[in-house]
Design an enzyme around this catalytic site. Structure first.
Site, PDB file in Angstrom:
ATOM      1  N   HIS A  78      48.170  14.755 -25.551  1.00 60.33           N
ATOM      2  CA  HIS A  78      47.914  15.313 -27.039  1.00 60.33           C
ATOM      3  C   HIS A  78      49.184  16.064 -27.404  1.00 60.33           C
ATOM      4  CE1 HIS A  78      43.287  15.932 -27.773  1.00 60.33           C
ATOM      5  NE2 HIS A  78      43.612  14.737 -27.119  1.00 60.33           N
ATOM      6  N   TYR A 207      41.129  25.029 -33.177  1.00 61.13           N
ATOM      7  CA  TYR A 207      40.997  26.451 -32.952  1.00 61.13           C
ATOM      8  C   TYR A 207      40.650  27.147 -34.246  1.00 61.13           C
ATOM      9  CZ  TYR A 207      43.019  26.082 -28.183  1.00 61.13           C
ATOM     10  OH  TYR A 207      43.288  25.838 -27.109  1.00 61.13           O
ATOM     11  N   PRO A 299      40.172  32.339 -22.198  1.00 62.58           N
ATOM     12  CA  PRO A 299      40.724  31.020 -22.133  1.00 62.58           C
ATOM     13  C   PRO A 299      41.383  30.427 -23.356  1.00 62.58           C
ATOM     14  CG  PRO A 299      38.333  31.224 -22.212  1.00 62.58           C
ATOM     15  CD  PRO A 299      38.732  32.605 -21.973  1.00 62.58           C
ATOM     16  N   LYS A 303      45.239  28.750 -20.221  1.00 65.38           N
ATOM     17  CA  LYS A 303      46.212  28.860 -19.274  1.00 65.38           C
ATOM     18  C   LYS A 303      45.759  29.153 -17.906  1.00 65.38           C
ATOM     19  CE  LYS A 303      50.015  28.958 -21.770  1.00 65.38           C
ATOM     20  NZ  LYS A 303      49.794  27.579 -22.114  1.00 65.38           N
ATOM     21  N   TYR A 391      52.192  27.225 -25.592  1.00 63.31           N
ATOM     22  CA  TYR A 391      50.868  26.430 -25.533  1.00 63.31           C
ATOM     23  C   TYR A 391      51.093  25.335 -24.617  1.00 63.31           C
ATOM     24  CZ  TYR A 391      46.691  24.415 -26.125  1.00 63.31           C
ATOM     25  OH  TYR A 391      45.300  23.869 -26.253  1.00 63.31           O
TER      26      TYR A 391
HETATM   27  P1  RFL Z   1      37.952  28.905  -8.824  1.00 62.38           P
HETATM   28  O1  RFL Z   1      37.856  27.607  -9.730  1.00 62.38           O
HETATM   29  O2  RFL Z   1      36.933  30.059  -9.287  1.00 62.38           O
HETATM   30  O3  RFL Z   1      37.773  28.542  -7.185  1.00 62.38           O
HETATM   31  C1  RFL Z   1      37.754  29.812  -6.436  1.00 62.38           C
HETATM   32  C2  RFL Z   1      36.715  29.038  -5.119  1.00 62.38           C
HETATM   33  O4  RFL Z   1      36.541  29.992  -4.082  1.00 62.38           O
HETATM   34  C3  RFL Z   1      35.125  30.070  -3.848  1.00 62.38           C
HETATM   35  N1  RFL Z   1      34.997  31.278  -3.090  1.00 62.38           N
HETATM   36  C4  RFL Z   1      34.790  31.499  -1.692  1.00 62.38           C
HETATM   37  N2  RFL Z   1      34.738  30.514  -0.668  1.00 62.38           N
HETATM   38  C5  RFL Z   1      34.709  31.057   0.370  1.00 62.38           C
HETATM   39  N3  RFL Z   1      34.265  32.562   0.756  1.00 62.38           N
HETATM   40  C6  RFL Z   1      34.290  33.367  -0.403  1.00 62.38           C
HETATM   41  N4  RFL Z   1      33.797  34.708  -0.113  1.00 62.38           N
HETATM   42  C7  RFL Z   1      34.576  32.741  -1.754  1.00 62.38           C
HETATM   43  N5  RFL Z   1      34.617  33.488  -2.794  1.00 62.38           N
HETATM   44  C8  RFL Z   1      34.637  32.466  -3.887  1.00 62.38           C
HETATM   45  C9  RFL Z   1      34.330  29.635  -4.841  1.00 62.38           C
HETATM   46  O5  RFL Z   1      33.191  29.202  -4.746  1.00 62.38           O
HETATM   47  C10 RFL Z   1      35.224  28.956  -5.913  1.00 62.38           C
HETATM   48  O6  RFL Z   1      35.262  27.446  -5.474  1.00 62.38           O
HETATM   49  O7  RFL Z   1      39.696  29.693  -8.652  1.00 62.38           O
HETATM   50  P2  RFL Z   1      40.866  28.777  -8.935  1.00 62.38           P
HETATM   51  O8  RFL Z   1      40.920  27.595  -7.736  1.00 62.38           O
HETATM   52  O9  RFL Z   1      41.728  29.648  -8.648  1.00 62.38           O
HETATM   53  O10 RFL Z   1      41.053  28.122 -10.227  1.00 62.38           O
HETATM   54  C11 RFL Z   1      41.069  28.877 -11.247  1.00 62.38           C
HETATM   55  C12 RFL Z   1      40.507  28.144 -12.681  1.00 62.38           C
HETATM   56  O11 RFL Z   1      39.055  27.566 -12.179  1.00 62.38           O
HETATM   57  C13 RFL Z   1      40.408  29.003 -13.812  1.00 62.38           C
HETATM   58  O12 RFL Z   1      41.674  29.667 -13.969  1.00 62.38           O
HETATM   59  C14 RFL Z   1      40.234  28.099 -15.100  1.00 62.38           C
HETATM   60  O13 RFL Z   1      39.029  27.505 -15.058  1.00 62.38           O
HETATM   61  C15 RFL Z   1      40.353  28.879 -16.380  1.00 62.38           C
HETATM   62  N6  RFL Z   1      39.865  28.148 -17.771  1.00 62.38           N
HETATM   63  C16 RFL Z   1      41.005  27.277 -18.190  1.00 62.38           C
HETATM   64  N7  RFL Z   1      42.377  27.063 -17.708  1.00 62.38           N
HETATM   65  C17 RFL Z   1      43.147  26.082 -18.123  1.00 62.38           C
HETATM   66  O14 RFL Z   1      44.195  26.262 -17.696  1.00 62.38           O
HETATM   67  N8  RFL Z   1      42.944  25.505 -19.226  1.00 62.38           N
HETATM   68  C18 RFL Z   1      41.793  25.536 -19.707  1.00 62.38           C
HETATM   69  O15 RFL Z   1      41.629  25.124 -20.880  1.00 62.38           O
HETATM   70  C19 RFL Z   1      40.762  26.686 -19.438  1.00 62.38           C
HETATM   71  N9  RFL Z   1      39.457  26.807 -20.110  1.00 62.38           N
HETATM   72  C20 RFL Z   1      39.025  28.083 -18.409  1.00 62.38           C
HETATM   73  C21 RFL Z   1      38.441  27.610 -19.439  1.00 62.38           C
HETATM   74  C22 RFL Z   1      37.694  29.215 -17.708  1.00 62.38           C
HETATM   75  C23 RFL Z   1      36.596  29.098 -18.310  1.00 62.38           C
HETATM   76  N10 RFL Z   1      35.559  30.162 -17.775  1.00 62.38           N
HETATM   77  C24 RFL Z   1      34.055  29.710 -17.347  1.00 62.38           C
HETATM   78  C25 RFL Z   1      35.759  31.160 -17.261  1.00 62.38           C
HETATM   79  C26 RFL Z   1      37.114  27.608 -20.065  1.00 62.38           C
HETATM   80  C27 RFL Z   1      36.226  28.346 -19.754  1.00 62.38           C
HETATM   81  C28 RFL Z   1      34.890  28.447 -20.478  1.00 62.38           C
HETATM   82  C1  PHB Z   2      38.345  23.087 -22.874  1.00 59.12           C
HETATM   83  O1  PHB Z   2      38.273  22.178 -23.119  1.00 59.12           O
HETATM   84  O2  PHB Z   2      37.233  23.611 -21.933  1.00 59.12           O
HETATM   85  C2  PHB Z   2      39.001  24.176 -23.440  1.00 59.12           C
HETATM   86  C3  PHB Z   2      40.457  23.662 -24.017  1.00 59.12           C
HETATM   87  C4  PHB Z   2      41.138  24.700 -24.815  1.00 59.12           C
HETATM   88  C5  PHB Z   2      40.923  26.081 -24.568  1.00 59.12           C
HETATM   89  C6  PHB Z   2      39.828  26.552 -23.594  1.00 59.12           C
HETATM   90  C7  PHB Z   2      38.967  25.526 -23.211  1.00 59.12           C
HETATM   91  O3  PHB Z   2      41.795  26.925 -25.046  1.00 59.12           O
END
Ligand code: RFL
Ligand code: PHB
Length: 400
Positions: A78, A207, A299, A303, A391
């Site tokens: 994109h 957005y 989110p 980032k 971004y």
């Molecule tokens: P995770 O993915 O939470 O993984 C951590 C893992 O550790 C395990 N764990 C344990 N294991 C053993 N012993 C314990 N005591 C433990 N405690 C926990 C867990 O089960 C898990 O498997 O962290 P990690 O690897 O640092 O990854 C971070 C990302 O997951 C997170 O930053 C992103 O998903 C955030 N996020 C977005 N980031 C982007 O860069 N671009 C996006 O478009 C974006 N959209 C989002 C998002 C997060 C969202 N939510 C649900 C918060 C959209 C949403 C809705």
């Molecule tokens: C997503 O596709 O889950 C998504 C995309 C952009 C954002 C947050 C989440 O800023």
């Protein structure tokens, strides 16, 4: 039933989310061994629908880790996104405004799957359903990790512990309170997300700042859409039928969006709270925090996953430098290098969230401020360039 065991490895990684798996892969490429301990099953980790947008730095790291093939085939490049307010759309031409930079739409689930498969193919050890993980002696040069599997206690002796265990993990919680400072802001709303096998409403992300609250039209592929709505924190997921979701989304879109929106049954629906959170420092002796274990962003700026990837880049480089060159320079500067980048992404995510959402405590005057700011930003090249530059992600060596 297995017997209690003591194993030795160079790096014990806690958590098999994107941070832990990417770290494992980068270390493996450098000939450093690691064991990953994960509390959940692999299927559970893959079932969490989260991020969707990868910055160039994250794409490059997937390539460096040797797992970029499917991403380049299936990911969608994109070069821009749209912002909708006052019923009108404005395009941020990221590519033109940043001298040719883009982002990639490729789900976190797919990133995780590619990393898991590469790890399995290389025969590298991951212990799923590792319970009661505890970390010990990380203030010494001989840290240990204990865990239970099938009711039996095991010990890992290691040189380093990587806390990649997310916001609710055990690693940050094990640091003495007087050694750590936590900065936190909790937002007074959440995001209700819906995933559906329907074609996206537009080729690019939209957005939306609407009087009814924020909305986001995102996607995973040409046939799979991901939409979000700002909702009060008091809303419960059971109260949101698919029909109610689509109806509310229509009300927040423009005429073109309402016309083109294709609806269908949800394949996942969940509410996520929004939070800004940073831990300082990120290194405690031989323990390092990376990804969501050390920081959370709302989110809006996409980032979180990208920051996790760059932490892991700094951490893997520091550990490789330690073993290959017997130098502690990288591990000594780990916190400072990460935090410099983290705070810029935190600032952008907080600012973008404030610009696009309705805050219950704000009156009509704040909506007017938002409108004036959007009018300025989107009609000023300098303003639009600043959004685009943040971004697509700042370069790894920004400001150095
Ligand atoms: P995770 O993915 O939470 O993984 C951590 C893992 O550790 C395990 N764990 C344990 N294991 C053993 N012993 C314990 N005591 C433990 N405690 C926990 C867990 O089960 C898990 O498997 O962290 P990690 O690897 O640092 O990854 C971070 C990302 O997951 C997170 O930053 C992103 O998903 C955030 N996020 C977005 N980031 C982007 O860069 N671009 C996006 O478009 C974006 N959209 C989002 C998002 C997060 C969202 N939510 C649900 C918060 C959209 C949403 C809705
Ligand atoms: C997503 O596709 O889950 C998504 C995309 C952009 C954002 C947050 C989440 O800023």
């Amino acid at each position: 039933m297995t017997n209690p065991s003591t194993t030795r490895t160079q790096v014990a990684i806690i958590g098999a989310g994107p941070s832990g798996l990417l770290l494992g892969q980068l270390l493996h490429k450098a000939g450093i061994d690691a064991i990953i301990l994960e509390r959940q099953t692999g299927e559970y980790v893959l079932g969490r629908i989260r991020a969707g947008v990868l910055e160039q730095v994250c794409i490059d790291l997937m390539d460096e880790a040797g797992v970029g093939e499917r991403m380049h085939k299936e990911g969608l490049v994109h070069g821009g996104f749209e912002m909708l307010y006052h019923g009108k759309r404005h395009r941020i031409d990221m590519n033109a405004l940043t001298g040719g930079k883009n982002v990639m739409v490729y789900g976190q689930t797919e990133v995780t799957r590619d990393l898991m498969e590469a790890r399995e193919a290389a025969g590298l050890p991951t212990v799923y359903e590792a319970h009661n993980v505890s970390i010990h002696d990380f203030d010494s040069t001989r840290p240990r990790v204990k865990y239970e599997k099938d009711g039996v206690e095991h010990t890992i002796e290691c040189d380093f512990i990587a806390g990649c265990d997310g916001f609710h993990g055990v690693c940050r919680a094990s640091v003495p309170r007087n050694a750590i400072t936590e900065y936190e802001k909790v937002y007074p709303f959440g995001w209700l997300g819906l995933l559906s096998d329907t074609p996206p409403v537009s080729d690019e992300l939209i957005y939306v700042n609407s009087p009814r609250g924020f909305a986001l039209c995102s996607q995973r592929s040409k046939t799979r859409s991901r939409y979000y709505l700002q909702v009060p924190l008091t809303d419960r997921i059971e109260e949101w039928t698919d029909e109610a979701f689509w109806q509310e989304l229509r009300l927040r879109l423009d005429d073109e969006g309402r016309e083109k929106l294709v609806t269908g049954p949800s394949i996942e629906k969940s509410i996520a709270p929004l939070r800004s959170f940073v831990t300082e420092p990120l290194r405690f002796g031989r323990l390092f925090l990376a990804g969501d274990a050390g920081h959370i962003v709302p989110p809006t700026g996409a980032k979180g996953l990208n920051l996790a990837a760059t932490d892991v880049k700094y951490l893997s480089s520091a550990i490789i430098e330690f073993f290959d060159e017997k130098s502690e320079a990288g591990i000594d500067s780990y916190s400072q290098r990460c935090l410099r980048r983290i705070w810029k992404a935190e600032r952008f995510s907080w600012w973008f969230t404030a610009l696009m959402h309705r805050f219950p405590e704000d009156g009509p005057i704040v909506s007017k401020f938002q409108e004036a700011e959007l009018d300025y930003l989107l009609n000023s090249e300098a303003g639009s360039r600043s959004i685009a530059e943040n971004y697509v992600g700042l370069p790894l060596n920004f400001g150095e």
